[in-house]
Design an enzyme around this catalytic site. Structure first.
Site, mmCIF file in Angstrom:
data_model
loop_
_atom_site.group_PDB
_atom_site.id
_atom_site.type_symbol
_atom_site.label_atom_id
_atom_site.label_comp_id
_atom_site.label_asym_id
_atom_site.label_seq_id
_atom_site.Cartn_x
_atom_site.Cartn_y
_atom_site.Cartn_z
ATOM 1 N N ASP A 53 0.243 -6.029 8.339
ATOM 2 C CA ASP A 53 -0.594 -7.213 7.482
ATOM 3 C C ASP A 53 -0.574 -8.501 7.998
ATOM 4 O OD1 ASP A 53 -1.336 -8.758 5.263
ATOM 5 O OD2 ASP A 53 -1.264 -6.882 4.139
ATOM 6 N N ARG A 87 -8.530 -6.749 -0.074
ATOM 7 C CA ARG A 87 -8.657 -5.329 -0.249
ATOM 8 C C ARG A 87 -7.974 -5.037 -1.423
ATOM 9 N NH1 ARG A 87 -7.912 -1.543 4.943
ATOM 10 N NH2 ARG A 87 -5.721 -1.875 4.535
ATOM 11 N N ASP A 140 0.216 -11.570 5.408
ATOM 12 C CA ASP A 140 1.604 -11.401 5.144
ATOM 13 C C ASP A 140 2.499 -12.111 6.456
ATOM 14 O OD1 ASP A 140 1.163 -10.471 2.498
ATOM 15 O OD2 ASP A 140 2.182 -8.669 2.956
ATOM 16 N N THR A 169 -8.022 1.166 -3.848
ATOM 17 C CA THR A 169 -9.472 1.936 -3.400
ATOM 18 C C THR A 169 -9.556 1.383 -1.928
ATOM 19 O OG1 THR A 169 -10.641 -0.199 -4.164
ATOM 20 C CG2 THR A 169 -10.394 1.481 -5.595
HETATM 21 C C1 PRP Z 1 -7.214 -7.931 5.832
HETATM 22 C C2 PRP Z 1 -7.649 -8.669 6.868
HETATM 23 C C3 PRP Z 1 -9.356 -8.170 6.486
HETATM 24 C C4 PRP Z 1 -9.264 -6.850 5.844
HETATM 25 C C5 PRP Z 1 -9.548 -5.679 6.845
HETATM 26 O O1 PRP Z 1 -7.114 -8.736 4.654
HETATM 27 O O2 PRP Z 1 -7.499 -9.964 6.968
HETATM 28 O O3 PRP Z 1 -9.617 -9.200 5.564
HETATM 29 O O4 PRP Z 1 -7.879 -6.605 5.145
HETATM 30 O O5 PRP Z 1 -9.457 -4.694 6.140
HETATM 31 P P1 PRP Z 1 -10.991 -3.842 5.764
HETATM 32 O O6 PRP Z 1 -11.619 -3.871 7.185
HETATM 33 O O7 PRP Z 1 -10.547 -2.341 5.719
HETATM 34 O O8 PRP Z 1 -11.795 -4.461 5.024
HETATM 35 P P2 PRP Z 1 -6.469 -8.505 3.047
HETATM 36 O O9 PRP Z 1 -7.282 -7.765 2.199
HETATM 37 O O10 PRP Z 1 -5.206 -7.950 3.367
HETATM 38 O O11 PRP Z 1 -6.319 -9.727 2.471
HETATM 39 P P3 PRP Z 1 -5.362 -10.913 3.034
HETATM 40 O O12 PRP Z 1 -6.178 -11.726 4.166
HETATM 41 O O13 PRP Z 1 -5.422 -12.017 1.685
HETATM 42 O O14 PRP Z 1 -3.960 -10.691 3.261
HETATM 43 N N1 URA Z 2 -5.400 -5.341 7.061
HETATM 44 C C1 URA Z 2 -4.323 -5.785 7.826
HETATM 45 O O1 URA Z 2 -3.885 -7.042 7.596
HETATM 46 N N2 URA Z 2 -3.805 -5.149 8.720
HETATM 47 C C2 URA Z 2 -4.231 -3.713 8.826
HETATM 48 O O2 URA Z 2 -3.808 -2.849 9.575
HETATM 49 C C3 URA Z 2 -5.571 -3.405 8.002
HETATM 50 C C4 URA Z 2 -5.821 -4.438 7.145
#
Ligand code: PRP
Ligand code: URA
Length: 210
Positions: free
Chosen positions: A201, A105, A204, A109
Site C-alpha cells: 500500500d 478506494r 501507508d 467494493t
Molecule cells: C491507492 C493508490 C491509487 C489507488 C489505485 O490509493 O494511491 O490512488 O489506490 O487503485 P485503483 O487503480 O484500483 O483505483 P488508496 O485508495 O489506497 O488511498 P490512499 O492513497 O489514501 O492510501
Molecule cells: N493501491 C496501492 O497502494 N497498492 C496497490 O497494490 C493497489 C492499490
C-alpha cells in the site's frame, strides 16, 4: 486510437523501484525513493514541452537558443499517495501549479470514492500531469481524469510508478487521449485488487500508517 503507454526502462528508475518494492525499506527511505523516481520520470514525461527560440548574449557573442515556450503546467496528485510524488515533480518544474484530487478506494467494493477536488482556476489552459504511484484497477485514475476534464482540461498525461495490466487497459480504454507513463508494468492484481508483485500500500508506506 489510444497512445501507447510509455514504460520507463531506465536503469536508475528500475533500480530505485526495486528498493521501493522491498518490504524492509522504511518510510523515510521510501519517501525519498518516490521523490527520486518521480523526478526521473518527469524528465521523460516533459520531453515534448513546446520550446521557443530566443536570442541571448553570452560572454562571447549573441546566440540563438531555445527556452520553454511558457505553456503552463499543472501537477495533480491523487490523494493521498500522490502527495508523495509532488516534491520530486516540483524539483524539476518549480513554476508548475499543483491541484489536488481526493479519492480513496472503498475497501469492500474497491471502487474510488471522491472526497476533494481543488484545481488551478486556469486548468483548461494548462498541460496537466496527474500523478499517483499506483495504477491498480484504474478506477481512481479514470475518475480523477474525468473530474479534471469536467473542469475544462484538454491536455492530460498520467504518470504512475507501478501499473497493473488491468488498470492500464481500463485507463487507456476510458481515456484514449491521455498519454500514460509507468515506471514498471507488473503481473496482475490479487483478490484484494493489490498489484502483484507491487510494493504494497503506497499511501501507508509513504506516511507510515497501518
Ligand atoms: C491507492 C493508490 C491509487 C489507488 C489505485 O490509493 O494511491 O490512488 O489506490 O487503485 P485503483 O487503480 O484500483 O483505483 P488508496 O485508495 O489506497 O488511498 P490512499 O492513497 O489514501 O492510501
Ligand atoms: N493501491 C496501492 O497502494 N497498492 C496497490 O497494490 C493497489 C492499490
Amino acid at each position: 486510437m489510444s497512445a501507447t503507454p510509455f514504460i520507463m526502462d531506465h536503469p536508475l528508475i528500475q533500480h530505485k523501484i526495486a528498493l521501493l518494492r522491498d518490504k524492509n525499506t522504511g518510510s523515510k527511505e521510501f519517501r525519498e525513493l518516490i521523490a527520486e523516481v518521480t523526478m526521473l520520470m518527469c524528465y521523460e514525461a516533459t520531453r515534448d514541452l513546446p520550446m521557443k527560440e530566443v536570442e541571448i548574449e553570452t560572454p562571447i557573442t549573441i546566440a540563438k537558443t531555445k527556452v520553454l515556450a511558457g505553456r503552463k503546467l499543472a501537477f495533480v496528485p491523487i490523494l493521498r499517495a500522490g502527495i508523495g510524488m509532488v516534491d520530486g515533480a516540483l524539483e524539476l518544474v518549480p513554476a508548475a501549479k499543483v491541484g489536488h484530487i481526493g479519492l480513496y478506494r472503498d475497501p469492500v467494493t474497491h471502487k474510488p470514492v471522491e472526497y476533494y477536488c481543488k484545481l488551478p482556476a486556469d486548468i483548461g489552459e494548462r498541460e496537466v500531469i496527474v500523478i499517483d504511484p499506483m495504477l491498480a484497477t484504474g478506477g481512481s485514475a479514470i475518475d480523477a481524469i474525468k473530474m479534471i476534464k469536467r473542469r475544462g482540461a484538454k491536455n492530460i498525461k498520467f504518470m504512475c510508478i507501478i501499473a497493473a495490466p488491468e488498470g492500464l487497459n481500463a485507463l487507456t480504454e476510458a481515456h484514449p487521449d491521455v498519454q500514460v507513463y509507468c515506471g514498471a508494468l507488473d503481473d496482475h492484481l490479487n483478490e484484494n485488487k493489490y498489484i502483484v508483485p507491487g510494493l504494497g500500500d503506497a499511501g501507508d508506506r509513504i506516511f507510515g500508517t497501518k
